[in-house]
Design a protein around this motif. Structure first.
Motif, mmCIF file in Angstrom:
data_model
loop_
_atom_site.group_PDB
_atom_site.id
_atom_site.type_symbol
_atom_site.label_atom_id
_atom_site.label_comp_id
_atom_site.label_asym_id
_atom_site.label_seq_id
_atom_site.Cartn_x
_atom_site.Cartn_y
_atom_site.Cartn_z
ATOM 1 N N GLU A 203 37.801 16.695 -54.891
ATOM 2 C CA GLU A 203 38.933 17.374 -54.274
ATOM 3 C C GLU A 203 39.154 16.898 -52.847
ATOM 4 N N ALA A 204 38.078 16.691 -52.107
ATOM 5 C CA ALA A 204 38.207 16.228 -50.721
ATOM 6 C C ALA A 204 38.891 14.865 -50.674
ATOM 7 N N ARG A 207 42.637 15.331 -51.645
ATOM 8 C CA ARG A 207 43.429 15.929 -50.567
ATOM 9 C C ARG A 207 43.634 14.948 -49.423
ATOM 10 N N TRP A 208 42.641 14.115 -49.155
ATOM 11 C CA TRP A 208 42.811 13.067 -48.139
ATOM 12 C C TRP A 208 43.922 12.099 -48.554
ATOM 13 N N LEU A 210 46.441 12.753 -50.553
ATOM 14 C CA LEU A 210 47.695 13.497 -50.418
ATOM 15 C C LEU A 210 48.168 13.538 -48.976
ATOM 16 N N GLU A 211 47.237 13.817 -48.079
ATOM 17 C CA GLU A 211 47.570 13.936 -46.650
ATOM 18 C C GLU A 211 48.217 12.667 -46.121
ATOM 19 N N LEU A 239 44.219 18.623 -58.870
ATOM 20 C CA LEU A 239 45.257 18.693 -57.833
ATOM 21 C C LEU A 239 46.590 18.267 -58.444
ATOM 22 N N GLU A 241 49.521 18.538 -57.510
ATOM 23 C CA GLU A 241 50.459 17.959 -56.548
ATOM 24 C C GLU A 241 50.234 16.471 -56.335
ATOM 25 N N LEU A 242 49.099 15.963 -56.820
ATOM 26 C CA LEU A 242 48.792 14.539 -56.700
ATOM 27 C C LEU A 242 49.416 13.725 -57.830
#
Length: 415
Positions: A203-204, A207-208, A210-211, A239, A241-242
């Protein structure tokens, strides 16, 4: 790797260049080369034990073979079919993806390919332009950087070692990111190390990505081969959204012992899948219809066959790790997935073994093959010298015999 790799024969006239610079720069698959050498020696009557190939030693389950036999007799399978895959197989892959990872996709987001290698190349080819950078965690499977470069991209290596269980951190990825970074490669379980990222670690990384608006290409070919407390995590399911910038590659090779059937697939956004399908329509057209019909039986069936294989792999995993760690100078973390052990042999380099002093893991692998007729793949093939990769997808007796030979040989090492 560098974007400015010298190109061969640049001083020659185009008509005088026998092999293109692009293709001439491709390295032979080290894993296939080691396996081919081991098989050739075995065919010549030598008692070679090969730990090189990444393929299950089990036969393809009978019900899958029977589906192929039936397909051979059906004239509809004797003709061209859609380049992107049989509609029935694309539907089955979409259903299997939801069942196994919780990721809901439509059949129009699926492209059926001639194995996982074609899936990886076509995925990169569909999204990379010349100079686009792809962050590649190392140790890496040999095909990744070659596919990236063939697609015009630049692989940027981020190295992890045994101290972190061969897993890269977000901090390492961020340090490698530039304005040219487009994709991060995510592979869990990993070939060649067997590393499995926890859900929190996955997940980390997601999210990176995605950011920073990055694409993620995730190879899920070993999704069902995890052991102990390890669990498989599918990034686009974790995720959602990815998903708009996530490409999944997978296939039947490892889960169903179907390496020779050559059926893989790409799952991704519809525009990317359409572009990759257009590429395939000119490169190979449809995958063999017989193999596709067999793949339908595989992915639509239950997972009892893979459960049996996983039990055997788990037993072999524990045996090979124990035996390798009994060798002075060898450090072997316990793999949590796939069917590979990736020990560090740096503690043996430079030591005298039967009159030789191997300075690299490639030289050590050659010495092992010459002296005790056991084949392993050196870490140079995976971007990290100082290691050896052993596939434990071979019979228990051969595994013990092979590692016992290595124990005896390396036990002779002297300063």
């Amino acid at each position: 790797m560098s974007a400015s790799t010298p190109q061969p024969n640049q001083s020659l006239r185009p008509a005088d260049r026998r092999v293109s610079a692009r293709i001439g720069a491709i390295a032979e698959s080290a894993t296939l080369a080691v396996d081919a050498k081991a098989k050739a020696l075995k065919a010549a009557g030598r008692p070679v034990i090969g730990f090189g190939a990444g393929e299950p030693d089990f036969p393809t389950p009978d019900y899958i073979v029977e589906a192929a036999v039936d397909a051979c007799r059906d004239p509809k399978n004797h003709r061209y079919t859609p380049a992107g895959g049989l509609p029935e197989l694309k539907d089955a892959i979409a259903a299997k993806t939801l069942r196994d990872s919780g990721y809901r996709v439509d059949a129009s987001q699926v492209l059926v390919t001639n194995g996982g290698k074609q899936a990886i190349y076509e995925a990169f080819a569909a999204i990379l332009d010349p100079g686009d950078e792809v962050i590649v965690p190392a140790p890496y499977w040999t095909t990744y950087p070659e596919s990236i470069q063939l697609a015009g991209g630049v692989p940027v290596e981020v190295v992890a070692d045994e101290t972190t269980g061969y897993k890269v951190s977000v901090e390492q990825l961020e340090a490698a990111r530039t304005e040219n970074t487009k994709v991060v490669l995510f592979v869990s379980p990993s070939n060649p190390t067997g590393a499995v990222y926890t859900e929190a670690e996955a997940e980390a990384i997601g999210r990176w990505a995605l950011e920073h608006g990055l694409w993620v290409l995730t190879d899920e070919i070993y999704e069902h081969l995890v052991y102990g407390d390890a669990t498989f995590t599918s990034l686009p399911a974790l995720l959602p959204e990815l998903a708009d910038k996530c490409i999944v590659v997978n296939g039947v090779a490892k889960t169903y012992a179907m390496t020779g059937w050559r059926v893989g697939w790409v799952i991704g956004p519809k525009d990317v899948i359409k572009a990759a399908t257009n590429l395939q329509s000119h490169a190979t057209s449809n995958v063999s219809n017989v193999a596709q019909r067999a793949a339908i039986a595989a992915v639509a069936g239950d997972l009892s066959a893979v459960h049996e294989m996983r039990t055997a792999f788990d037993r072999r995993r524990r045996t090979i790790v124990r035996m390798l760690n009994e060798i002075d100078g060898v450090v072997c973390p316990e793999p949590e997935g796939a069917f590979y052990a990736y020990p560090s042999v740096k503690g043996l380099l430079g030591k005298e073994i039967r009159g030789q002093r191997p300075q690299t893991s490639a030289e050590l692998a050659s010495l092992i093959l010459d002296e005790v007729e056991v084949a392993a793949v050196p870490g140079e093939a995976f971007g990290t010298p100082g290691y050896l990769r052993f596939s434990y997808a071979l019979g228990d007796e051969d595994l013990v015999e092979g590692i016992s030979r290595i124990q005896k040989l390396l036990g002779e090492a002297r300063d």
